[in-house]
Structure formats: structure tokens, C-alpha cells
Design a protein around this motif. Structure first.
Motif, short mmCIF file in Angstrom:
data_model
loop_
_atom_site.label_atom_id
_atom_site.label_comp_id
_atom_site.label_asym_id
_atom_site.label_seq_id
_atom_site.Cartn_x
_atom_site.Cartn_y
_atom_site.Cartn_z
N PHE A 1 42.85 61.26 -73.81
CA PHE A 1 43.41 62.59 -74.04
C PHE A 1 44.43 62.55 -75.17
O PHE A 1 44.39 63.39 -76.09
CB PHE A 1 44.06 63.11 -72.76
CG PHE A 1 44.92 64.32 -72.96
CD1 PHE A 1 44.35 65.58 -73.10
CD2 PHE A 1 46.30 64.20 -73.06
CE1 PHE A 1 45.14 66.70 -73.31
CE2 PHE A 1 47.10 65.32 -73.27
CZ PHE A 1 46.52 66.57 -73.40
N GLU B 1 44.87 64.28 -79.01
CA GLU B 1 45.97 65.20 -79.29
C GLU B 1 46.88 64.73 -80.42
O GLU B 1 47.30 65.53 -81.26
CB GLU B 1 46.82 65.40 -78.02
CG GLU B 1 46.14 66.23 -76.96
CD GLU B 1 45.85 67.64 -77.41
OE1 GLU B 1 46.78 68.30 -77.90
OE2 GLU B 1 44.69 68.09 -77.28
N LEU C 1 53.04 66.97 -71.59
CA LEU C 1 51.60 67.26 -71.50
C LEU C 1 50.97 66.59 -70.29
O LEU C 1 49.95 67.06 -69.77
CB LEU C 1 50.89 66.81 -72.78
CG LEU C 1 51.24 67.55 -74.07
CD1 LEU C 1 50.50 66.93 -75.24
CD2 LEU C 1 50.92 69.03 -73.95
N TRP C 2 51.58 65.45 -69.84
CA TRP C 2 51.03 64.74 -68.68
C TRP C 2 51.00 65.67 -67.47
O TRP C 2 50.11 65.56 -66.63
CB TRP C 2 51.87 63.50 -68.40
CG TRP C 2 51.21 62.48 -67.51
CD1 TRP C 2 50.99 62.58 -66.16
CD2 TRP C 2 50.71 61.20 -67.90
NE1 TRP C 2 50.39 61.44 -65.69
CE2 TRP C 2 50.21 60.57 -66.73
CE3 TRP C 2 50.66 60.51 -69.12
CZ2 TRP C 2 49.65 59.29 -66.75
CZ3 TRP C 2 50.10 59.23 -69.12
CH2 TRP C 2 49.61 58.64 -67.96
N ASP D 1 51.54 69.35 -67.94
CA ASP D 1 51.06 70.67 -68.33
C ASP D 1 49.56 70.72 -68.58
O ASP D 1 48.93 71.77 -68.38
CB ASP D 1 51.79 71.13 -69.59
CG ASP D 1 53.30 71.27 -69.38
OD1 ASP D 1 53.74 71.27 -68.22
OD2 ASP D 1 54.03 71.38 -70.39
N ARG D 2 48.99 69.62 -69.02
CA ARG D 2 47.55 69.59 -69.30
C ARG D 2 46.87 68.43 -68.55
O ARG D 2 45.88 67.88 -69.02
CB ARG D 2 47.32 69.52 -70.82
CG ARG D 2 47.81 70.79 -71.51
CD ARG D 2 47.74 70.71 -73.02
NE ARG D 2 46.37 70.52 -73.48
CZ ARG D 2 46.06 70.28 -74.75
NH1 ARG D 2 47.01 70.20 -75.67
NH2 ARG D 2 44.80 70.10 -75.12
N TRP D 3 47.41 68.15 -67.39
CA TRP D 3 46.94 67.01 -66.60
C TRP D 3 45.44 67.04 -66.33
O TRP D 3 44.76 66.02 -66.39
CB TRP D 3 47.71 66.97 -65.27
CG TRP D 3 47.25 65.93 -64.33
CD1 TRP D 3 47.65 64.62 -64.27
CD2 TRP D 3 46.26 66.08 -63.30
NE1 TRP D 3 46.98 63.97 -63.27
CE2 TRP D 3 46.13 64.83 -62.66
CE3 TRP D 3 45.49 67.16 -62.86
CZ2 TRP D 3 45.24 64.62 -61.61
CZ3 TRP D 3 44.60 66.96 -61.81
CH2 TRP D 3 44.49 65.70 -61.21
N GLU E 1 43.10 67.91 -68.06
CA GLU E 1 42.31 67.44 -69.19
C GLU E 1 42.25 65.93 -69.26
O GLU E 1 41.40 65.37 -69.96
CB GLU E 1 42.86 68.02 -70.50
CG GLU E 1 42.74 69.52 -70.59
CD GLU E 1 43.36 70.08 -71.84
OE1 GLU E 1 43.01 69.62 -72.94
OE2 GLU E 1 44.24 70.97 -71.73
#
Length: 206
Positions: A22, A26, A74-75, A77-79, A81
Motif C-alpha cells: 500500500f 502511495e 493512513l494506517w 484512515d485507509r486501513w 486498502e
């Protein structure tokens, strides 16, 4: 001994769990390597898996490393993914076993809130006969205690449990307690092991 119950890990057995992949997509591999070298992100995640609050734990780590604040957040907030895609063949194996009346358990290092969220995305997580989720148990694999607690709760003799996990340390800890175990490197090998154990036919495991 023919297994009486099958125990699935979840991450990298039923759902791919690839935070590095991921972050590579990013921020690029070079910056990801730099961040992972400076920040013990997997250690942070272990705290979540032990039952510490999901958002608070990750956001606190982000404040400890302001250089990487937004990336660390992000770990959380977009886990989802990082926890994808589903390994479809493994889910078919889970369902085939249940269809044959074989008890199927989950034993996974997973946070309380992150697991609850994953359930909303992956309905098959509700299909196990019993679920042993580290966040609720306040202990993570490969600590021997998590295996002991499963044995105590399910009542199946250790030697009659067949366990699949993608990490060799978790496999060795299970084997040390007398469990049958399979190091998961892909669903085809796991399918073959279930056929070998006499739990599924080759057709059922396809």
C-alpha cells in the motif's frame, strides 16, 4: 490423527495483508523503506492487535514522528486498502469445510475496532464456528497463551486441530503445543493439505 477442527489465520490466508505494498503505491518504495526503518509500524500494529484503541494508538504514533505524521495516519484512515483483496480460493475452502460439517475456527492477530470494520467489508468473517481475535483476548500470536486459550474454549484436543498460518513463528508455536499445522504460502497448497488430511475431496477443495 484425522483433524476434528480446522483453524484459519485471517491475514494473508483469507485476506491479503500488505501494508508495504500500500505505501509503495502511495509514497514510493524508497520513501516507504525510509519510513519503515525509522518507525516501528508493525510494533504499533501489534499494540492494536493486543486490544489497544485503533485510532488513538496510530494517531499517537503519528505525533511521535511528525516527519511521517500524515503517512502514519493512513494506517488507520485507509486501513482497508492494506487488508485486501480477499483470497477467494481460501474462502471457498472455509465454506467447503463447513459444508462437510467440519468445525472451522479463526485465530488471528487483529484489533477490536479493525476487526469490526473488516466484518462490514467481508461477510465471510461471520461464518466461523468460533472466532479467536487477539484484540479481544489481549494476547497475540505466537505467545503460547493464545493457543492455550483456544484449546480451553473449544474443547478439541490439541492434536486434533489443523492450523493454517502464513508466519513460521506462529506455526512453530502451534506445533509446540501439539497442533497439526500448515505454513500457508498459497491456497493451492492449503487445499492439498486439507485433501491429504481427509477433510475434503479434490473436487471439494478446487
Amino acid at each position: 490423527m484425522r483433524p476434528e477442527a480446522v483453524v484459519f489465520d485471517i491475514g494473508n490466508v483469507l485476506i491479503e495483508w500488505q501494508p508495504e505494498r500500500f505505501y509503495d503505491s502511495e509514497i514510493g518504495e524508497a520513501r516507504r523503506r525510509e519510513m519503515f526503518a525509522e518507525v516501528d509500524l508493525h510494533g504499533m500494529n501489534d499494540q492494536v492487535d493486543r486490544g489497544h484503541p485503533f485510532r488513538e494508538t496510530i494517531y499517537a504514533a503519528a505525533e511521535d514522528y511528525p516527519k511521517w505524521r500524515e503517512e502514519i495516519r493512513l494506517w488507520h484512515d485507509r486501513w482497508i486498502e492494506m487488508a485486501c483483496p480477499v483470497i477467494d480460493h481460501s474462502v471457498r475452502l472455509l465454506r467447503a469445510l463447513r459444508g462437510k460439517g467440519v468445525p472451522v475456527f479463526a485465530l488471528s492477530n487483529f484489533g477490536i475496532e479493525s476487526f469490526a470494520y473488516a466484518e462490514t467489508q467481508y461477510p465471510f468473517l461471520g461464518e466461523f464456528d468460533r472466532r479467536y481475535i487477539s484484540g479481544h483476548m489481549a494476547v497475540i500470536k505466537p505467545d503460547a497463551e493464545i493457543y492455550r486459550l483456544l484449546e480451553e474454549d473449544c474443547g478439541v484436543p490439541a492434536g486434533a486441530l489443523l492450523f493454517a498460518d502464513d508466519r513460521i513463528d506462529n506455526i512453530r508455536a502451534a506445533e509446540a503445543r501439539g497442533w497439526q499445522a500448515h505454513l500457508f504460502t498459497g491456497p493451492e497448497g492449503w487445499a492439498a493439505r486439507l485433501v491429504e488430511a481427509g477433510l475434503l475431496s479434490a473436487e471439494e477443495a478446487a
